[in-house]
Scaffold this active site. Structure first.
Site, mmCIF file in Angstrom:
data_model
loop_
_atom_site.group_PDB
_atom_site.id
_atom_site.type_symbol
_atom_site.label_atom_id
_atom_site.label_comp_id
_atom_site.label_asym_id
_atom_site.label_seq_id
_atom_site.Cartn_x
_atom_site.Cartn_y
_atom_site.Cartn_z
ATOM 1 N N ASP A 25 0.864 -1.178 0.000
ATOM 2 C CA ASP A 25 0.000 0.000 0.000
ATOM 3 C C ASP A 25 0.904 1.233 0.000
ATOM 4 O O ASP A 25 1.716 1.412 0.916
ATOM 5 C CB ASP A 25 -0.867 -0.023 1.276
ATOM 6 C CG ASP A 25 -2.167 0.722 1.108
ATOM 7 O OD1 ASP A 25 -2.173 1.762 0.429
ATOM 8 O OD2 ASP A 25 -3.182 0.274 1.680
ATOM 9 N N ASP A 48 -2.794 4.763 -2.464
ATOM 10 C CA ASP A 48 -3.747 5.461 -1.617
ATOM 11 C C ASP A 48 -4.100 6.815 -2.227
ATOM 12 O O ASP A 48 -3.223 7.513 -2.745
ATOM 13 C CB ASP A 48 -3.070 5.666 -0.245
ATOM 14 C CG ASP A 48 -4.010 6.158 0.830
ATOM 15 O OD1 ASP A 48 -4.926 5.406 1.186
ATOM 16 O OD2 ASP A 48 -3.813 7.291 1.316
ATOM 17 N N GLU A 56 -6.619 4.175 -5.523
ATOM 18 C CA GLU A 56 -7.868 4.495 -4.826
ATOM 19 C C GLU A 56 -8.342 5.861 -5.301
ATOM 20 O O GLU A 56 -7.652 6.852 -5.078
ATOM 21 C CB GLU A 56 -7.628 4.514 -3.312
ATOM 22 C CG GLU A 56 -8.889 4.817 -2.531
ATOM 23 C CD GLU A 56 -8.642 5.479 -1.175
ATOM 24 O OE1 GLU A 56 -9.495 5.376 -0.303
ATOM 25 O OE2 GLU A 56 -7.564 6.110 -1.008
ATOM 26 N N HIS A 105 -11.125 -1.645 4.142
ATOM 27 C CA HIS A 105 -10.960 -1.219 5.533
ATOM 28 C C HIS A 105 -11.620 0.123 5.834
ATOM 29 O O HIS A 105 -11.561 0.586 6.972
ATOM 30 C CB HIS A 105 -9.466 -1.145 5.854
ATOM 31 C CG HIS A 105 -8.775 -0.094 5.024
ATOM 32 N ND1 HIS A 105 -8.659 -0.203 3.653
ATOM 33 C CD2 HIS A 105 -8.211 1.089 5.352
ATOM 34 C CE1 HIS A 105 -8.041 0.871 3.184
ATOM 35 N NE2 HIS A 105 -7.755 1.671 4.207
ATOM 36 N N ASP A 106 -12.189 0.769 4.830
ATOM 37 C CA ASP A 106 -12.828 2.076 5.029
ATOM 38 C C ASP A 106 -14.348 2.022 4.930
ATOM 39 O O ASP A 106 -15.009 3.045 5.132
ATOM 40 C CB ASP A 106 -12.348 3.076 3.957
ATOM 41 C CG ASP A 106 -10.878 3.431 4.087
ATOM 42 O OD1 ASP A 106 -10.362 3.450 5.222
ATOM 43 O OD2 ASP A 106 -10.252 3.694 3.046
#
Ligand code: GLC
Ligand code: CA
Length: 543
Positions: A105, A206, A248, A322-323
């Site tokens: 990540d 990210d 993302e 995870h969000d």
């Protein structure tokens, strides 16, 4: 093993299924209550059994953990909380032996305020690192402009030593990097190449759509130079290598996704876009203001992305990360039809064109949590709670939003077995384990041939077996239907037809065209009616 592996193909990621690990919640190995890399090593066989091709690992770099590792203070060190660099090297090697690649990540929009670059940058205006971040003149109390941070509060923070404000789109401890500075970009490319040399399989980037920000014009997403930066980064690091890159991009639409995921490989393999995920918010603006899912609109969104990117780009397919909350609690049914709705949602997603992602625990049908506020850990959730409390919003309303949407819904520890704390840790877990672990856990799932786990395993196998899962052209069926999500995937060697009843009542559904076709998978054991679907029933036919 490697000889017949998909990794020999250039665009191997088109055939791959990726599994996301949120390390702090996956498996603790030393009893400190926090998941770690040795813990992941212990669970590699479980992942190999599921059949996944790669692991996207949420950040394990050195970090003060203000935003659970999305605030990095050294990109080339592992946080001791997660283990050592030797553990990391071992993970890359051991996973490779099982034909699993590790996807790192990359958080490149900002660093931690404890990164040496920032510690230097805030010393003085003429420090060589000052220009690594984004500074604007001002006076205490008089901000450069009205920009707000994603997690609440203003996006500017005053530093008296230099008499300037710095930009932070997330927390104050996450100062934004200045992408306009070529030195910053070169440092980042060097670091990416360092990880490539370690043998990783690719990167998740990210907040990729924020790199081109223009704070003076209040532009955050999709800034004017964004795609130039991405082309440069690709050229200087992962481009032309057999690596997967997924960005993302909350601000992505079908048009700019054709740039991001251009099949010429000039930018990224694909992006995560969130258009469907924004539909159950009031006005599509504020995630905490709940609104029922407009089903037809959701179908339109998928249709647009599936047809829009056909041969012009590539889709990522996901329900969870995870969000965002657990999908069965959100759009399925986490009570009576937990197993049926989990399998239906899996069918719907894995039948489409793109690369599927499975978030840890999704394959077990893990659900949202509904804790007391004292059990929440996420900074976004806690900031929102405080802000809304101060505004006088009633406690029960705030908690309803948190139970539905908090990021901690996805972050409760992985439920492995029925031992204390679900086998996640022998110590005190950093976040409370969902009490339903006695029923929902990996051990039970592995024993049950009909489990959600085994259903995912079968979907993954089918994707490997039939090229039409990868190549078939998407065509929406029954677009007007208010409860059925159905589509075809056409291909010269065969055709898939997918039928999903998205709700808990039996509905009429014309499936006669599939008479005589092979039923590849279904979440009911007997599927003889060709005119109706039972609650959450899902089928994939092949002919
Ligand atoms: C991304 C991450 C999220 C993080 C944010 C800031 O949205 O997925 O977890 O808080 O970026 O880095
Ligand atoms: Ca640990």
């Amino acid at each position: 093993m490697e000889n017949n592996s998909i990794f020999l193909e250039k665009d191997w990621w088109k055939k791959a299924v990726i599994y996301q690990i949120y390390p702090r919640s996956f498996q603790d190995s030393n009893g400190d209550g926090i998941g770690d890399i040795p813990g992941i090593l212990r669970r590699l066989d479980y992942l190999a059994d599921l059949g996944i091709d790669a692991i996207w690992l949420s950040p394990v770099y050195q970090s003060p953990q203000d935003d659970n590792g999305y605030d990095i203070s050294d990109y080339e060190k592992i946080d001791p909380m997660f283990g050592t660099m030797e553990d990391m090297d071992q993970l890359i090697a051991k996973a490779k032996e099982k034909n699993i690649r590790i996807i790192m990540d990359l958080v490149l929009n900002h660093t931690s305020d404890e990164h040496t670059w920032f510690l230097e940058a805030k010393k003085s205006r003429d420090n060589p690192y000052h220009d690594y971040y984004i500074w604007r003149d001002g006076e205490p109390g008089k901000m450069p402009n009205e920009m707000r941070a994603v997690f609440g509060g203003p996006a500017w923070e005053w530093v008296p030593e230099v008499g300037q404000y710095y930009l932070h789109q997330f927390t104050v401890k996450q100062p934004d990097l200045n992408w306009e500075n070529p030195k910053v970009r070169q440092e980042l490319y060097k670091m990416i190449n360092w990880w490539i040399d370690k043998g990783v399989g690719g990167f998740r980037l990210d907040t990729v759509d924020l790199f081109g920000k223009k704070p003076d014009e209040m532009i955050t997403h999709n800034g004017p130079l964004l795609h130039d930066y991405l082309k440069e980064m690709s050229r200087e690091s992962y481009g032309r290598k057999p690596l997967i890159t997924v960005g993302e991009a909350w601000g992505a639409d079908v048009e700019n996704a054709k740039l991001y995921s251009n099949p010429d490989g000039s930018e990224l393999s694909m992006v995560f876009q969130f258009e469907a995920m924004l539909l159950d918010e009031q006005g599509g603006k504020e995630k905490w203001d709940l609104s029922p899912l407009p089903f037809r609109q959701m179908k339109d969104v998928f249709n647009r992305w599936q047809t829009g990117l056909y041969e012009k780009g590539w889709n990522s397919l996901f329900w969870e990360n995870h969000d965002i909350p657990r999908i069965i609690s959100r759009w399925g049914n986490d009570k009576e039809y937990r197993e049926k709705s989990a399998k239906m949602l899996a069918t719907l997603l894995h039948g489409m064109q793109g690369t599927p992602y499975i978030y840890q625990g999704e394959e077990l049908g893990m659900t949202n949590t509904a804790y007391d506020i004292s059990e929440y850990r996420d900074i976004e959730t806690l900031n929102m709670y405080k802000e809304r409390k101060e505004k006088g919003v009633p406690e029960n309303e705030i908690m309803a939003s948190i139970h539905a949407k908090s990021r901690d819904n996805a972050r409760s520890p992985m439920q492995w077995d029925t031992s204390p704390n679900a086998g996640f840790t022998s110590g005190i877990p950093w976040m409370k384990v969902n009490p339903n672990y006695t029923e929902i856990n990996g051990e039970a799932a592995l024993k049950d041939p009909d489990s959600i786990f085994h259903y995912y395993q079968k979907l993954i196998q089918l994707r490997k077996q039939y090229d039409v899962f990868t190549d078939g052209k998407f065509e929406m069926l029954l677009p007007e239907d208010e409860s059925i999500f159905a589509y075809k995937r056409g291909h010269n060697e065969g055709c898939l037809t997918v039928f999903c009843n998205f709700y808990g009542e039996t509905v009429e559904c014309p499936m006669e065209a599939c008479n005589g076709a092979q039923l590849l998978i279904s979440n009911y054991s007997d599927s003889d009616s060709m005119t109706s679907l039972r609650p959450y029933e899902a089928r994939i036919y092949y002919q």
